[in-house]
Design a protein around this motif. Structure first.
Motif, PDB file in Angstrom:
ATOM      1  N   ARG A  28       5.542   0.891  -1.908  1.00 20.98           N
ATOM      2  CA  ARG A  28       5.295   1.584  -0.640  1.00 20.98           C
ATOM      3  C   ARG A  28       4.210   2.631  -0.845  1.00 20.98           C
ATOM      4  O   ARG A  28       4.298   3.469  -1.739  1.00 20.98           O
ATOM      5  CB  ARG A  28       6.590   2.236  -0.172  1.00 20.98           C
ATOM      6  N   HIS A  29       3.172   2.572   0.003  1.00 12.91           N
ATOM      7  CA  HIS A  29       2.131   3.593  -0.053  1.00 12.91           C
ATOM      8  C   HIS A  29       2.535   4.744   0.852  1.00 12.91           C
ATOM      9  O   HIS A  29       2.789   4.553   2.037  1.00 12.91           O
ATOM     10  CB  HIS A  29       0.773   3.035   0.388  1.00 12.91           C
ATOM     11  N   ASN A  30       2.614   5.926   0.283  1.00 14.91           N
ATOM     12  CA  ASN A  30       2.903   7.132   1.050  1.00 14.91           C
ATOM     13  C   ASN A  30       1.565   7.856   1.231  1.00 14.91           C
ATOM     14  O   ASN A  30       1.085   8.533   0.318  1.00 14.91           O
ATOM     15  CB  ASN A  30       3.920   8.005   0.303  1.00 14.91           C
ATOM     16  N   ALA A  31       0.962   7.669   2.402  1.00 12.53           N
ATOM     17  CA  ALA A  31      -0.370   8.225   2.657  1.00 12.53           C
ATOM     18  C   ALA A  31      -0.351   9.751   2.654  1.00 12.53           C
ATOM     19  O   ALA A  31      -1.281  10.385   2.154  1.00 12.53           O
ATOM     20  CB  ALA A  31      -0.906   7.704   3.987  1.00 12.53           C
ATOM     21  N   ALA A  32       0.710  10.346   3.200  1.00 14.25           N
ATOM     22  CA  ALA A  32       0.789  11.807   3.280  1.00 14.25           C
ATOM     23  C   ALA A  32       0.785  12.442   1.887  1.00 14.25           C
ATOM     24  O   ALA A  32       0.158  13.479   1.675  1.00 14.25           O
ATOM     25  CB  ALA A  32       2.040  12.225   4.053  1.00 14.25           C
ATOM     26  N   GLN A  33       1.481  11.811   0.935  1.00 20.50           N
ATOM     27  CA  GLN A  33       1.541  12.339  -0.431  1.00 20.50           C
ATOM     28  C   GLN A  33       0.517  11.671  -1.352  1.00 20.50           C
ATOM     29  O   GLN A  33       0.449  12.005  -2.537  1.00 20.50           O
ATOM     30  CB  GLN A  33       2.949  12.166  -1.001  1.00 20.50           C
ATOM     31  N   GLN A  34      -0.248  10.736  -0.808  1.00 17.19           N
ATOM     32  CA  GLN A  34      -1.253   9.992  -1.570  1.00 17.19           C
ATOM     33  C   GLN A  34      -0.667   9.431  -2.865  1.00 17.19           C
ATOM     34  O   GLN A  34      -1.175   9.656  -3.962  1.00 17.19           O
ATOM     35  CB  GLN A  34      -2.474  10.861  -1.863  1.00 17.19           C
ATOM     36  N   GLY A 116      -5.789   5.568  -0.249  1.00 16.99           N
ATOM     37  CA  GLY A 116      -5.721   4.442   0.685  1.00 16.99           C
ATOM     38  C   GLY A 116      -5.506   3.142  -0.053  1.00 16.99           C
ATOM     39  O   GLY A 116      -5.737   3.055  -1.255  1.00 16.99           O
ATOM     40  N   VAL A 117      -5.051   2.133   0.693  1.00 19.71           N
ATOM     41  CA  VAL A 117      -4.776   0.829   0.094  1.00 19.71           C
ATOM     42  C   VAL A 117      -5.281  -0.262   1.032  1.00 19.71           C
ATOM     43  O   VAL A 117      -4.914  -0.282   2.212  1.00 19.71           O
ATOM     44  CB  VAL A 117      -3.261   0.640  -0.158  1.00 19.71           C
ATOM     45  N   LYS A 118      -6.121  -1.138   0.492  1.00 17.79           N
ATOM     46  CA  LYS A 118      -6.583  -2.292   1.265  1.00 17.79           C
ATOM     47  C   LYS A 118      -6.118  -3.600   0.629  1.00 17.79           C
ATOM     48  O   LYS A 118      -5.679  -4.506   1.312  1.00 17.79           O
ATOM     49  CB  LYS A 118      -8.104  -2.283   1.391  1.00 17.79           C
ATOM     50  N   LYS A 119      -6.223  -3.675  -0.707  1.00 19.99           N
ATOM     51  CA  LYS A 119      -5.826  -4.886  -1.419  1.00 19.99           C
ATOM     52  C   LYS A 119      -4.857  -4.515  -2.541  1.00 19.99           C
ATOM     53  O   LYS A 119      -5.109  -3.582  -3.298  1.00 19.99           O
ATOM     54  CB  LYS A 119      -7.035  -5.589  -2.024  1.00 19.99           C
ATOM     55  N   VAL A 120      -3.776  -5.277  -2.622  1.00 27.08           N
ATOM     56  CA  VAL A 120      -2.779  -5.070  -3.668  1.00 27.08           C
ATOM     57  C   VAL A 120      -2.644  -6.368  -4.456  1.00 27.08           C
ATOM     58  O   VAL A 120      -2.394  -7.429  -3.882  1.00 27.08           O
ATOM     59  CB  VAL A 120      -1.406  -4.686  -3.067  1.00 27.08           C
ATOM     60  N   LYS A 143       0.887   1.680   5.620  1.00 25.35           N
ATOM     61  CA  LYS A 143       0.727   2.099   7.025  1.00 25.35           C
ATOM     62  C   LYS A 143       1.776   1.445   7.926  1.00 25.35           C
ATOM     63  O   LYS A 143       1.460   0.910   8.982  1.00 25.35           O
ATOM     64  CB  LYS A 143      -0.682   1.782   7.534  1.00 25.35           C
ATOM     65  N   ASP A 144       3.012   1.454   7.463  1.00 26.57           N
ATOM     66  CA  ASP A 144       4.156   0.892   8.201  1.00 26.57           C
ATOM     67  C   ASP A 144       4.054  -0.611   8.426  1.00 26.57           C
ATOM     68  O   ASP A 144       4.798  -1.163   9.230  1.00 26.57           O
ATOM     69  CB  ASP A 144       4.376   1.614   9.528  1.00 26.57           C
ATOM     70  N   PRO A 154       7.519 -20.128 -12.891  1.00 26.62           N
ATOM     71  CA  PRO A 154       6.625 -19.229 -13.621  1.00 26.62           C
ATOM     72  C   PRO A 154       5.572 -18.513 -12.768  1.00 26.62           C
ATOM     73  O   PRO A 154       4.685 -17.864 -13.323  1.00 26.62           O
ATOM     74  CB  PRO A 154       5.924 -20.171 -14.595  1.00 26.62           C
ATOM     75  N   GLU A 155       5.631 -18.617 -11.432  1.00 31.45           N
ATOM     76  CA  GLU A 155       4.661 -17.887 -10.606  1.00 31.45           C
ATOM     77  C   GLU A 155       4.796 -16.394 -10.875  1.00 31.45           C
ATOM     78  O   GLU A 155       5.903 -15.865 -10.868  1.00 31.45           O
ATOM     79  CB  GLU A 155       4.927 -18.131  -9.123  1.00 31.45           C
ATOM     80  N   ARG A 156       3.690 -15.733 -11.082  1.00 31.26           N
ATOM     81  CA  ARG A 156       3.760 -14.312 -11.413  1.00 31.26           C
ATOM     82  C   ARG A 156       2.760 -13.444 -10.673  1.00 31.26           C
ATOM     83  O   ARG A 156       2.741 -12.241 -10.849  1.00 31.26           O
ATOM     84  CB  ARG A 156       3.614 -14.121 -12.924  1.00 31.26           C
ATOM     85  N   VAL A 157       1.918 -14.037  -9.867  1.00 34.77           N
ATOM     86  CA  VAL A 157       0.852 -13.297  -9.194  1.00 34.77           C
ATOM     87  C   VAL A 157       1.055 -13.300  -7.681  1.00 34.77           C
ATOM     88  O   VAL A 157       1.312 -14.342  -7.096  1.00 34.77           O
ATOM     89  CB  VAL A 157      -0.534 -13.892  -9.539  1.00 34.77           C
ATOM     90  N   ALA A 158       0.911 -12.118  -7.094  1.00 33.77           N
ATOM     91  CA  ALA A 158       0.979 -11.980  -5.638  1.00 33.77           C
ATOM     92  C   ALA A 158      -0.175 -11.081  -5.192  1.00 33.77           C
ATOM     93  O   ALA A 158      -0.471 -10.081  -5.851  1.00 33.77           O
ATOM     94  CB  ALA A 158       2.301 -11.386  -5.210  1.00 33.77           C
ATOM     95  N   ASP A 159      -0.808 -11.445  -4.088  1.00 36.20           N
ATOM     96  CA  ASP A 159      -1.906 -10.658  -3.526  1.00 36.20           C
ATOM     97  C   ASP A 159      -1.591 -10.352  -2.075  1.00 36.20           C
ATOM     98  O   ASP A 159      -1.124 -11.221  -1.336  1.00 36.20           O
ATOM     99  CB  ASP A 159      -3.224 -11.417  -3.630  1.00 36.20           C
ATOM    100  N   PHE A 160      -1.874  -9.124  -1.682  1.00 33.98           N
ATOM    101  CA  PHE A 160      -1.657  -8.666  -0.315  1.00 33.98           C
ATOM    102  C   PHE A 160      -2.926  -7.973   0.174  1.00 33.98           C
ATOM    103  O   PHE A 160      -3.539  -7.204  -0.575  1.00 33.98           O
ATOM    104  CB  PHE A 160      -0.488  -7.681  -0.244  1.00 33.98           C
ATOM    105  N   VAL A 161      -3.297  -8.226   1.411  1.00 34.16           N
ATOM    106  CA  VAL A 161      -4.456  -7.583   2.017  1.00 34.16           C
ATOM    107  C   VAL A 161      -3.987  -6.871   3.281  1.00 34.16           C
ATOM    108  O   VAL A 161      -3.298  -7.461   4.109  1.00 34.16           O
ATOM    109  CB  VAL A 161      -5.567  -8.609   2.340  1.00 34.16           C
ATOM    110  N   PHE A 162      -4.397  -5.614   3.415  1.00 35.18           N
ATOM    111  CA  PHE A 162      -4.013  -4.816   4.585  1.00 35.18           C
ATOM    112  C   PHE A 162      -5.244  -4.399   5.376  1.00 35.18           C
ATOM    113  O   PHE A 162      -6.319  -4.287   4.886  1.00 35.18           O
ATOM    114  CB  PHE A 162      -3.230  -3.580   4.142  1.00 35.18           C
TER     115      PHE A 162
END
Length: 162
Positions: A28-34, A116-120, A143-144, A154-162
Motif C-alpha cells: 500500500r502506498h501512503n502518499a501522505a507519509q510518502q 509517487g507510484v506509477k509502476k510496481v 491512490k485508493d 513457479p510464477e514469481r513475477v507480477a507487474d502493476f501499472v497505475f
C-alpha cells in the motif's frame, strides 16, 4: 442423504491430505507519509518450517527463545524472496516485525521516501522451495485503487501499472 454425507466426508478428508499453501501480500502506498507499507500473511507453521530448512537452525515463531534472532531470520528470508521495484528503482525493504494472528504470521515491512507510484514490479517466491503447490496472492493499493493477482508456483513475477 447418506450418500451426500459420505461424499462430503470424503471431500473433507481429501482436503486434509492436500492442505492449502497460500500467502497474501499487500503493498500500500501512503502518499501522505510518502511510504510504501507492506504486510505479508503467511501460515506460521509453513514459515517456521521454511526458516528451519533454509537456515538449518531450530526456529519457534510462536514462543521464540530469542525474538531478535527470529526477527533477523524472517527479515533476511523476506529480503531474498520478496523484492519490489517502483518505477524502475529496486527498493530496500525495512523489516518492522511480525505478529501472530490465529494460524498466521503477519510480517510488516516499509520503505520511506516514496512520493509517487506509477509502476510496481514484484518478485515473490515466498515458500516456493518448501511447497511446490504454493500460491502467493498479491494486492497493490495506490491512490485508493486496488489491483490484485495470484502467483502459482513457479510464477514469481507480477507487474502493476497505475
Amino acid at each position: 442423504m447418506g450418500l451426500i454425507l459420505c461424499k462430503w466426508l470424503i471431500g473433507a478428508w481429501a482436503m486434509l491430505l492436500h492442505p492449502f499453501y497460500v500467502s497474501v501480500t499487500e503493498i500500500r502506498h501512503n502518499a501522505a507519509q510518502q511510504e510504501l507499507q507492506v504486510s505479508s500473511r503467511i501460515f506460521y507453521d509453513d514459515l517456521e518450517r521454511t526458516l528451519k530448512t533454509e537456515y538449518k537452525t531450530p526456529v519457534d515463531i510462536l514462543h521464540p527463545a530469542n525474538r531478535k534472532t527470529v526477527d533477523g531470520l524472517i527479515a533476511d528470508y523476506l529480503g531474498k524472496h520478496l523484492r519490489i521495484t517502483i518505477d524502475g528503482k529496486p527498493l530496500a525493504l525495512h523489516y518492522l516485525g511480525y505478529q501472530i494472528e490465529e494460524d498466521a504470521a503477519w510480517c510488516f515491512l516499509e520503505v520511506k521516501g516514496i512520493a509517487g507510484v506509477k509502476k510496481v514490479h514484484i518478485i515473490n517466491d515466498i515458500l516456493y522451495t518448501e511447497h511446490p503447490e504454493q500460491i502467493n496472492m498479491m494486492h497493490v493499493v495506490v491512490k485508493d485503487v486496488r489491483k490484485s493477482t495470484k502467483l502459482d508456483n513457479p510464477e514469481r513475477v507480477a507487474d502493476f501499472v497505475f
